[in-house]
Design a protein around this motif. Sequence first.
Motif, PDB file in Angstrom:
ATOM      1  N   SER A  54      48.425  37.227  54.412  1.00 59.84           N
ATOM      2  CA  SER A  54      49.415  37.962  53.616  1.00 59.84           C
ATOM      3  C   SER A  54      49.538  37.394  52.208  1.00 59.84           C
ATOM      4  O   SER A  54      49.823  38.124  51.250  1.00 59.84           O
ATOM      5  CB  SER A  54      50.775  37.949  54.318  1.00 59.84           C
ATOM      6  N   ASP A  55      49.330  36.068  52.068  1.00 62.27           N
ATOM      7  CA  ASP A  55      49.377  35.451  50.739  1.00 62.27           C
ATOM      8  C   ASP A  55      48.305  36.032  49.834  1.00 62.27           C
ATOM      9  O   ASP A  55      48.546  36.307  48.649  1.00 62.27           O
ATOM     10  CB  ASP A  55      49.175  33.931  50.841  1.00 62.27           C
ATOM     11  N   GLY A  60      47.497  36.942  45.852  1.00 62.51           N
ATOM     12  CA  GLY A  60      46.716  35.712  45.789  1.00 62.51           C
ATOM     13  C   GLY A  60      47.493  34.495  46.225  1.00 62.51           C
ATOM     14  O   GLY A  60      48.711  34.403  46.056  1.00 62.51           O
ATOM     15  N   TRP A  61      46.767  33.541  46.789  1.00 67.34           N
ATOM     16  CA  TRP A  61      47.353  32.283  47.247  1.00 67.34           C
ATOM     17  C   TRP A  61      47.628  31.388  46.059  1.00 67.34           C
ATOM     18  O   TRP A  61      46.755  31.143  45.225  1.00 67.34           O
ATOM     19  CB  TRP A  61      46.357  31.632  48.220  1.00 67.34           C
ATOM     20  N   ASP A  62      48.850  30.897  45.956  1.00 65.21           N
ATOM     21  CA  ASP A  62      49.222  30.002  44.864  1.00 65.21           C
ATOM     22  C   ASP A  62      48.721  28.595  45.183  1.00 65.21           C
ATOM     23  O   ASP A  62      49.422  27.791  45.787  1.00 65.21           O
ATOM     24  CB  ASP A  62      50.744  30.002  44.674  1.00 65.21           C
ATOM     25  N   MET A  63      47.509  28.301  44.780  1.00 63.76           N
ATOM     26  CA  MET A  63      46.887  27.026  45.104  1.00 63.76           C
ATOM     27  C   MET A  63      47.562  25.859  44.404  1.00 63.76           C
ATOM     28  O   MET A  63      47.513  24.726  44.871  1.00 63.76           O
ATOM     29  CB  MET A  63      45.399  27.065  44.765  1.00 63.76           C
ATOM     30  N   SER A  64      48.216  26.114  43.262  1.00 62.01           N
ATOM     31  CA  SER A  64      48.845  25.035  42.516  1.00 62.01           C
ATOM     32  C   SER A  64      50.034  24.435  43.260  1.00 62.01           C
ATOM     33  O   SER A  64      50.523  23.365  42.886  1.00 62.01           O
ATOM     34  CB  SER A  64      49.295  25.533  41.141  1.00 62.01           C
ATOM     35  N   ALA A  65      50.515  25.110  44.307  1.00 66.07           N
ATOM     36  CA  ALA A  65      51.609  24.558  45.100  1.00 66.07           C
ATOM     37  C   ALA A  65      51.193  23.252  45.762  1.00 66.07           C
ATOM     38  O   ALA A  65      52.026  22.406  46.075  1.00 66.07           O
ATOM     39  CB  ALA A  65      52.052  25.568  46.162  1.00 66.07           C
ATOM     40  N   ASP A  68      46.725  20.997  41.287  1.00 70.47           N
ATOM     41  CA  ASP A  68      45.962  21.756  40.290  1.00 70.47           C
ATOM     42  C   ASP A  68      44.467  21.708  40.553  1.00 70.47           C
ATOM     43  O   ASP A  68      43.714  22.523  40.011  1.00 70.47           O
ATOM     44  CB  ASP A  68      46.244  21.204  38.883  1.00 70.47           C
ATOM     45  N   ASP A  69      44.020  20.741  41.368  1.00 70.62           N
ATOM     46  CA  ASP A  69      42.592  20.574  41.617  1.00 70.62           C
ATOM     47  C   ASP A  69      42.108  21.268  42.888  1.00 70.62           C
ATOM     48  O   ASP A  69      40.913  21.225  43.194  1.00 70.62           O
ATOM     49  CB  ASP A  69      42.242  19.086  41.719  1.00 70.62           C
ATOM     50  N   VAL A  70      43.006  21.889  43.649  1.00 73.65           N
ATOM     51  CA  VAL A  70      42.568  22.565  44.865  1.00 73.65           C
ATOM     52  C   VAL A  70      41.890  23.879  44.481  1.00 73.65           C
ATOM     53  O   VAL A  70      42.364  24.609  43.610  1.00 73.65           O
ATOM     54  CB  VAL A  70      43.740  22.805  45.838  1.00 73.65           C
ATOM     55  N   VAL A  71      40.733  24.146  45.092  1.00 74.08           N
ATOM     56  CA  VAL A  71      39.982  25.360  44.760  1.00 74.08           C
ATOM     57  C   VAL A  71      39.837  26.294  45.953  1.00 74.08           C
ATOM     58  O   VAL A  71      39.488  27.471  45.782  1.00 74.08           O
ATOM     59  CB  VAL A  71      38.577  25.022  44.198  1.00 74.08           C
ATOM     60  N   ALA A  72      40.099  25.795  47.167  1.00 76.34           N
ATOM     61  CA  ALA A  72      39.900  26.645  48.339  1.00 76.34           C
ATOM     62  C   ALA A  72      40.518  25.975  49.564  1.00 76.34           C
ATOM     63  O   ALA A  72      40.972  24.823  49.505  1.00 76.34           O
ATOM     64  CB  ALA A  72      38.410  26.899  48.583  1.00 76.34           C
ATOM     65  N   THR A 158      39.125  30.439  51.990  1.00 79.40           N
ATOM     66  CA  THR A 158      40.089  31.188  51.192  1.00 79.40           C
ATOM     67  C   THR A 158      40.094  30.639  49.779  1.00 79.40           C
ATOM     68  O   THR A 158      40.307  29.439  49.565  1.00 79.40           O
ATOM     69  CB  THR A 158      41.502  31.078  51.787  1.00 79.40           C
ATOM     70  N   VAL A 159      39.829  31.522  48.808  1.00 78.30           N
ATOM     71  CA  VAL A 159      39.743  31.120  47.407  1.00 78.30           C
ATOM     72  C   VAL A 159      40.687  32.017  46.604  1.00 78.30           C
ATOM     73  O   VAL A 159      40.345  33.163  46.302  1.00 78.30           O
ATOM     74  CB  VAL A 159      38.302  31.254  46.869  1.00 78.30           C
ATOM     75  N   SER A 160      41.875  31.528  46.303  1.00 77.42           N
ATOM     76  CA  SER A 160      42.857  32.279  45.521  1.00 77.42           C
ATOM     77  C   SER A 160      43.090  33.665  46.121  1.00 77.42           C
ATOM     78  O   SER A 160      43.725  33.798  47.153  1.00 77.42           O
ATOM     79  CB  SER A 160      42.395  32.370  44.061  1.00 77.42           C
ATOM     80  N   ASP A 161      42.538  34.711  45.504  1.00 81.75           N
ATOM     81  CA  ASP A 161      42.796  36.068  45.968  1.00 81.75           C
ATOM     82  C   ASP A 161      41.656  36.647  46.796  1.00 81.75           C
ATOM     83  O   ASP A 161      41.552  37.859  46.977  1.00 81.75           O
ATOM     84  CB  ASP A 161      43.073  36.986  44.779  1.00 81.75           C
TER      85      ASP A 161
END
Length: 234
Positions: A54-55, A60-65, A68-72, A158-161
């Motif tokens: 659902s994110d 898109g998944w808010d990876m910055s939560a 900042d270095d997470v990519v997937a 999973t990569v952002s959106d």
Amino acid sequence: MYRVIRFLDRSTDTVLILFFLLLLLIGAYTMYDTVLIYDLAGGDDLRSFKPLVSDVQNGGWDMSALSDDVVAWLTVDNTTIDYPVMQGRDNNEYLNKDPFGKYSLSGSLFLDSRNASDFSDPYSLIYGHHMEYGKMFGALDFFLDKEYFDTHRTATLTVSDRIYSIKFFACLLADASVDEIFAPNEKGGTLSYVRKNALIWYEPEGERLIALSTCRFPQTTERIIVFGVLKNEQ
């Protein structure tokens, strides 16, 4: 003279007691430190950050939560591999740093610094420490067994959106100096090398490659690499 001997005996006993107490404290700390390392490597503290379908569907998944270095986020079905994937300025940054940016011997899973962070390259390479009990990429050991490989060929990235499916098609051992494997997008011939040297091989059902790599204990330069095909699912 008797008093001197008695004093020396008592002093010796005291020194021995203190010495053994010190050894006990060192042993206790070592055990605690080991448990802490494997607890962190287990990823339980990270699960609350794992993206939901659902994110991705809702913008898109808010990876910055997480960082900042997470990519997937990588999940290999029916294994202990279920972690965020980081990408540092170089390939040393996350060897001993957890996804929160703190020092950790277990480190993090991380994408090769030369790869595009959105996994758009023809070949993306993810590294992880080899740890006992299947922690981090310790579970890649099992993929050397064909029966296990055949029943654990799927994963999700999973990569952002976007949500990608992974279908594993090969497993091999290679030295860390092999450019065809460990210089992603800098030297061609990766698929040809894998085809020639694979311990387990199936014809890949796609063109965009992804590989998971870890050390093969106790060798220091030999690596276990599991190759898959990355497909856009959503």
